[in-house]
Scaffold this motif. Sequence first.
Motif, PDB file in Angstrom:
ATOM      1  N   PHE A  24     -12.267   0.380  -1.437  1.00 16.58           N
ATOM      2  CA  PHE A  24     -11.094   0.784  -2.195  1.00 16.58           C
ATOM      3  C   PHE A  24     -10.147   1.475  -1.211  1.00 16.58           C
ATOM      4  N   SER A  48      -6.847   3.177   0.190  1.00 16.61           N
ATOM      5  CA  SER A  48      -5.654   3.950  -0.167  1.00 16.61           C
ATOM      6  C   SER A  48      -4.653   3.830   0.976  1.00 16.61           C
ATOM      7  N   GLN A  67      -0.664   3.805  -2.815  1.00 16.22           N
ATOM      8  CA  GLN A  67      -1.211   2.716  -3.621  1.00 16.22           C
ATOM      9  C   GLN A  67      -2.689   2.530  -3.276  1.00 16.22           C
ATOM     10  N   GLU A  68      -3.381   1.727  -4.106  1.00 13.59           N
ATOM     11  CA  GLU A  68      -4.801   1.439  -3.868  1.00 13.59           C
ATOM     12  C   GLU A  68      -5.054  -0.031  -4.128  1.00 13.59           C
ATOM     13  N   ASP A  98      -2.461   2.933   6.297  1.00 13.28           N
ATOM     14  CA  ASP A  98      -3.747   3.162   5.649  1.00 13.28           C
ATOM     15  C   ASP A  98      -4.106   4.636   5.696  1.00 13.28           C
ATOM     16  N   CYS A 109     -10.525   4.644   3.131  1.00 10.94           N
ATOM     17  CA  CYS A 109     -11.185   3.509   2.457  1.00 10.94           C
ATOM     18  C   CYS A 109     -12.557   3.969   1.966  1.00 10.94           C
TER      19      CYS A 109
END
Length: 816
Positions: free
Chosen positions: A354, A356, A365-366, A381, A384
């Motif tokens: 996932f 971010s 956002q994701e 990034d 994660c």
Amino acid sequence: MIANSDGNFSAAMPKHRVTRSQKNADNKQWYKQNIDFLDKRSFSQVGFNGYGLDTFDTNGVSEYKRMKVNYDLFNNIVNIRDFEYVIKPFGAQAGELPANFTNRDIISPKIKMLMGMEMKRPFSWKILAINEEATTRRETKEFELIREYVINSIVSPIRIELEQKALSQTQGKELTPEQQQQIQQQIEQELQAMTPEEVKRYMAREHQDPAEALAHQLLEYLVQKEDIATKFNQGFKHLAIAAKEIFWVGVLNGEPAISVVNPLYFDYDKSPDLEFIEDGEWATCVYRLSPSKVIGYFGDQLSNDEIDKVYNYYTQMMNHVVDANFTFNVNKEDEGWTVRVVHCVWKALRKIGFLSYVDENGEVQERLVDEGYTLNREQGDISCKWEWIPEVYQGYKIGTDIYVNMGPVPGQFKDLSNLYECKLPYIGAVMDSTNSLPTSFVDRVKAYQYYYDIIMYRVELLMASDKGKLLMMNIGMIPESAGIDTEKWLYFLETSKIGFMNPNEEGNKGDYSIPNAVKEIDMSLASDINRYIQLAEYIERRAGVSIGIPPEAEGQIGPNAAVTNTKQALVQSSHVLEPIFDLHNHVKKNVLQKLVDTAKYAYSENPNLKLYYILDDFSRRLLDIDVDLLENSTYGIFISNSSKAHEAKELVAQLAHAAMQSQRIDLSDVIKVVRAEGVQEAEELLEASESKKREEMQREQMSQLEKQQQMQQEMIAHQKEMKLFDRETDMMKEKARTEREIQKQTIMSLGFSEDKDIDRDGKPDILEIAQHGLDAEIQQRKQDLDEKKFDHQKKLDLEKIKLQKEKEKDKNKKGN
């Protein structure tokens, strides 16, 4: 772990939490280990026929043998070895009793009746788009309709006021037909203004989101293409016989496909709380395919050596026995010359992240990333988070050592709101297996079938032993002195029904009267046979009642049976069978849901696909698939209650028949209602037909009213013409009378005149006056004749108008 032929555990189940690279390492060794493990777990001697206590019933019968016996009984086959204690009561050396032990089938008619009931029950389904975008589209549409209604409600009084003002301005003026039609259309629009409740009903019944309409047509196409109704009926047959209903749903040659799975060659995860097979951890299925089928399915994945090996399996006739531990092929006749292909599916874990990150607008956002993703902070990034989620994997094993099509099951549906849920491609359910072994309808009737066969075997023995009534008599009374020997005596007795006897025949002593010389001995076993037959009938009734099928349901209604009792028996039967039909409906719903999800994946590879198909009513439809709309939508299948839908549809059909008799709908509309797939469709067709019939009747009444008004106007105009004619006639009569009087007086005055030709025209004046009077009389007679003709025509016209009125009245009475 899994046991070998010696009962020792020799293999362990492979590890499930491994990375993708580990799964694909060493020529996909991880997949092969899982396939071999599940194959032996399911179909070896210690697997399908004996691994663990859960595959045996209390009598030590394996699951495979239980189902095989059930299928044999349905096909009127019984294993004689199971009844040696009946046919060889004194042991094998003494031999069988003088009767033939065969199966007298009482099972298949009941199972076939259940299959017929399943075919007649309606299955109404509706597909809805349940993703956020589709919901937003529906809300937008609903808001637009409500907004339109509010605007119409506000403007309506003003519009009516303007219409009244326009009418007042045109009062006294003759409007053109176009102007009248325009005013009428405006009135109709106001009368048909929608209310908020009707808007909501329109959204629920009539409005379809574009994604829903596309999915509905796509599912209609697949139902026709795959002949799903027939396959559902076949699945229900397996449920009734083997207590298992299983379907495979997947992609075949680029098209979504569905097939019925044979429960005899299928095994699955038997967790105690498992309701549906697709929710289990694993499943295995064996297919017996011809070499050409194998090449057709897997040819693009086979090397030349592997293709030769497939045909080698086929030609050696050893393709049935691939391992000493396997006993699934005890009866080679069941499988023929085929190649064994086993399909294994199981759930394992997949690593996902996932991520971010910061997008181009500076917002966090994701999104999901694969396990091979590397964090790149220069691209925005942030972090994660790695997690393991379940995923379904598969593999095929051909023969003993050919492995193909190994990898994740294609087209797995993943709901972003629940990534931890996934389903197997085998969809199905098991009947009555809660905290026990699966129990089918045949399992419940099997004991009664055995009792019935034994009783009928006893009946055959009794019939073979039945001698009827015997005649015992003194052979010395045959009159041999008369030349009648024993053979002749029997001949006379058989042909003439007369037996000659001589009490005084030589050698007879004592009292040999007829009552003492002849005796009847009854050796008939009819009473015993009748008792056995009554017992067999009782067992057959009990067999049906045990599964909810009383004799009334099979049409066996006695002449003295009360209608109320028969109806109550049928109602009770439906109550007993309803849980099974409900389970079957849930399976059908799950199959359709899986089929729609599979179609989304299968057709996503072909963006310009057009599908052409024919519906049940032979109407043709062309489907143009919008791949983007289909792929970005999430669908849900919803079904109606089958029993209530069946009752409601029958009631709607009855109401349609009654409406036709009362001339409220037409015969063609009744046919449409009867052919409707669901209750909702039948109801809407009936409402539409009634509405159409009401409009036709209103138009007819308006037409009749207009004709009556026209006839009245014609009558009034005719009466006016008649009055005018009468007045003119009276005036003409009066004029003619006046002229005659004048002529009369003129003649009388000329009679006293000396000069008879005053006008000096050479003709006496009296002759001229007489001639003029004669012409006037002729004219009067002609006028009288015209009046008589006119009166006669007037009478005919009145009778014609009266007759036409009577016809109109009769027509109105028939219409009402």
